[in-house]
Design a protein around this motif. Structure first.
Motif, short mmCIF file in Angstrom:
data_model
loop_
_atom_site.label_atom_id
_atom_site.label_comp_id
_atom_site.label_asym_id
_atom_site.label_seq_id
_atom_site.Cartn_x
_atom_site.Cartn_y
_atom_site.Cartn_z
N LYS A 128 0.82 -1.21 0.00
CA LYS A 128 0.00 0.00 0.00
C LYS A 128 0.86 1.26 0.00
CE LYS A 128 -4.03 0.56 0.79
NZ LYS A 128 -5.18 0.94 -0.08
N LEU A 129 1.99 1.23 0.68
CA LEU A 129 2.89 2.38 0.65
C LEU A 129 3.34 2.68 -0.77
CD1 LEU A 129 5.13 1.83 3.84
CD2 LEU A 129 3.57 3.75 3.42
N PHE A 130 3.57 1.62 -1.54
CA PHE A 130 3.94 1.79 -2.95
C PHE A 130 2.75 2.28 -3.78
CE2 PHE A 130 7.59 -1.16 -2.16
CZ PHE A 130 8.59 -0.38 -2.72
N SER A 131 1.63 1.61 -3.65
CA SER A 131 0.48 1.94 -4.50
C SER A 131 -0.06 3.33 -4.21
CB SER A 131 -0.63 0.88 -4.35
OG SER A 131 -1.17 0.90 -3.05
N ASP A 132 0.12 3.80 -2.97
CA ASP A 132 -0.32 5.15 -2.62
C ASP A 132 0.77 6.19 -2.87
OD1 ASP A 132 -2.69 4.00 -1.90
OD2 ASP A 132 -2.36 4.14 0.26
N LYS A 133 1.86 5.73 -3.50
CA LYS A 133 2.97 6.61 -3.89
C LYS A 133 3.60 7.35 -2.70
CE LYS A 133 1.41 7.38 -8.65
NZ LYS A 133 0.47 6.24 -8.65
N LEU A 134 3.69 6.64 -1.57
CA LEU A 134 4.30 7.23 -0.38
C LEU A 134 5.78 6.87 -0.24
CD1 LEU A 134 1.37 6.67 2.15
CD2 LEU A 134 2.09 8.83 1.12
N ILE A 135 6.20 5.76 -0.86
CA ILE A 135 7.61 5.38 -0.83
C ILE A 135 8.09 5.08 -2.25
CG2 ILE A 135 7.51 4.46 1.53
CD1 ILE A 135 7.55 1.63 0.29
N GLY A 136 9.42 5.13 -2.41
CA GLY A 136 10.00 4.85 -3.72
C GLY A 136 10.68 3.52 -3.83
N ASN A 137 11.17 2.99 -2.68
CA ASN A 137 11.83 1.69 -2.73
C ASN A 137 11.76 0.99 -1.37
OD1 ASN A 137 14.69 1.90 -1.26
ND2 ASN A 137 14.31 3.85 -2.28
N ALA A 138 11.93 -0.31 -1.41
CA ALA A 138 11.92 -1.11 -0.19
C ALA A 138 12.94 -2.23 -0.31
CB ALA A 138 10.53 -1.71 0.05
N ASN A 139 13.54 -2.55 0.82
CA ASN A 139 14.50 -3.64 0.93
C ASN A 139 13.96 -4.65 1.93
OD1 ASN A 139 17.21 -2.46 -0.46
ND2 ASN A 139 16.11 -0.83 0.61
N ILE A 140 13.72 -5.85 1.47
CA ILE A 140 13.15 -6.89 2.33
C ILE A 140 14.23 -7.89 2.70
CG2 ILE A 140 11.46 -8.76 2.46
CD1 ILE A 140 9.77 -7.14 0.42
N ILE A 141 14.44 -8.04 3.99
CA ILE A 141 15.41 -9.02 4.50
C ILE A 141 14.60 -10.10 5.20
CG2 ILE A 141 17.39 -9.44 5.98
CD1 ILE A 141 16.57 -5.89 4.85
N TYR A 142 14.46 -11.22 4.53
CA TYR A 142 13.65 -12.32 5.06
C TYR A 142 14.36 -13.04 6.22
CZ TYR A 142 9.90 -12.91 1.53
OH TYR A 142 8.77 -12.78 0.76
N ALA A 143 13.54 -13.54 7.14
CA ALA A 143 14.06 -14.46 8.15
C ALA A 143 14.52 -15.74 7.46
CB ALA A 143 12.95 -14.79 9.16
N MET A 144 15.51 -16.39 8.04
CA MET A 144 16.04 -17.62 7.43
C MET A 144 14.98 -18.70 7.36
SD MET A 144 19.87 -17.82 9.10
CE MET A 144 20.23 -19.34 8.20
N TYR A 164 15.22 -7.84 -2.56
CA TYR A 164 15.28 -8.86 -1.51
C TYR A 164 16.75 -9.08 -1.20
CZ TYR A 164 10.41 -9.61 -2.83
OH TYR A 164 9.08 -9.43 -3.09
N ARG A 165 17.13 -8.80 0.04
CA ARG A 165 18.55 -8.84 0.40
C ARG A 165 18.82 -9.80 1.53
NH1 ARG A 165 21.42 -4.34 -1.45
NH2 ARG A 165 20.18 -2.60 -2.26
N LYS A 166 20.07 -10.23 1.62
CA LYS A 166 20.57 -10.92 2.80
C LYS A 166 21.10 -9.85 3.74
CE LYS A 166 20.03 -15.03 0.94
NZ LYS A 166 18.96 -15.95 1.39
N PHE A 167 21.11 -10.13 5.03
CA PHE A 167 21.59 -9.16 6.00
C PHE A 167 23.01 -8.70 5.66
CE2 PHE A 167 20.56 -8.15 10.71
CZ PHE A 167 21.16 -6.90 10.59
N ASN A 168 23.86 -9.65 5.29
CA ASN A 168 25.27 -9.31 5.02
C ASN A 168 25.47 -8.57 3.71
OD1 ASN A 168 24.97 -11.38 3.18
ND2 ASN A 168 26.31 -12.82 4.24
N GLU A 169 24.39 -8.36 2.95
CA GLU A 169 24.48 -7.60 1.71
C GLU A 169 24.24 -6.10 1.92
OE1 GLU A 169 22.96 -11.12 -1.36
OE2 GLU A 169 21.61 -9.48 -0.79
N ILE A 170 23.81 -5.73 3.12
CA ILE A 170 23.56 -4.32 3.42
C ILE A 170 24.89 -3.63 3.64
CG2 ILE A 170 22.45 -2.71 5.00
CD1 ILE A 170 20.43 -4.93 5.64
N ARG A 171 25.06 -2.51 2.98
CA ARG A 171 26.31 -1.77 3.06
C ARG A 171 26.06 -0.32 3.46
NH1 ARG A 171 27.82 -6.10 3.04
NH2 ARG A 171 29.27 -7.23 1.66
N GLY A 172 27.08 0.28 4.07
CA GLY A 172 27.02 1.70 4.38
C GLY A 172 26.56 1.96 5.80
#
Length: 233
Positions: A128-144, A164-172
């Motif tokens: 809904k955040l996307f469809s209502d144009k409130l956010i531009g991007n999202a990063n989902i880190i799934y539980a194992m 869709y990212r792994k925890f160890n792929e987050i940088r910065g």
């Protein structure tokens, strides 16, 4: 730089049985009574789910890893709730254009793009955040232990900027503008509620509770009539 919401679901740390992973209305029955029913059903098989359903060991290093990759000041608002739907309101209130979600579920909507036509709920708030144009991007880190797959959301993934990212792929050192930790009580048991609050308090920030979080878990008070009610409800 766009503002960021860090959204964490307590079920990221709790592995439950696949048969318990349905879609649930967040009401008293599913937050509390349903867990008594599950307990009674498993007990009849000789299984004590209080010993089986526990907090994953990954929780021990979670905040340490978060603080390594995200910049969190003492002034950052921290919200807690049972329902994850409040992440929609928090992102909107703080004008967050980016979401980092740690969860066992993507919460993009579980019926394709048509599921985003419904009101905001725990299953579609991110979509809904996307469809209502409130956010531009999202990063989902799934539980194992997630039972989902990014391909489950092929239609929505095609329309919006979702990674869709792994925890160890987050940088910065990503600046965070608001944090939301939800309990998702239909998917996380009441005997772990004390661990939930311990987890939240480990961040050492004052928190704002967005709804009543009280629920009872007392097997000693459970009568035979209670057991029958839980089983047939």
């Amino acid at each position: 730089m766009c503002k960021t919401l860090l959204s964490i679901d307590w079920d990221y740390f709790i592995r439950i049985k696949p048969k318990w992973c349905g879609s649930y209305i967040e009401n008293t029955h599913n937050l509390n009574y349903l867990w008594y029913k599950r307990y009674i059903e498993e007990k009849s098989k000789g299984i004590d789910i209080q010993k089986k359903v526990t907090v994953e060991k990954t929780i021990c290093k979670f905040w340490r890893k978060i603080l390594k990759h995200f910049y969190i000041t003492k002034k950052i608002p921290l919200y807690i709730s049972d329902s994850h739907k409040f992440s929609y309101m928090i992102a909107k209130r703080h004008n967050c254009k980016q979401v980092y979600l740690f969860d066992a579920h993507a919460d993009l909507g579980y019926g394709g793009i048509t599921s985003l036509q419904f009101e905001v709920n725990c299953a579609n708030w991110l979509g809904k955040l996307f469809s209502d144009k409130l956010i531009g991007n999202a990063n989902i880190i799934y539980a194992m232990h997630t039972f989902e797959n990014p391909e489950d959301f092929k239609e929505i993934n095609h329309l919006f900027q979702i990674k869709y990212r792994k925890f160890n792929e987050i940088r910065g050192n990503i600046p965070v503008d608001a944090i939301h930790v939800c309990r998702s009580g239909a998917w996380t048991p009441p005997w772990l509620d004390k661990d939930f609050y311990k987890f939240v308090n480990e961040l050492k920030l004052p928190y704002i509770s967005l709804e009543s979080m009280d629920r009872e878990w007392n097997l000693d008070k459970m009568t035979l009539s209670d057991e029958i009610m839980y089983l047939i409800s």
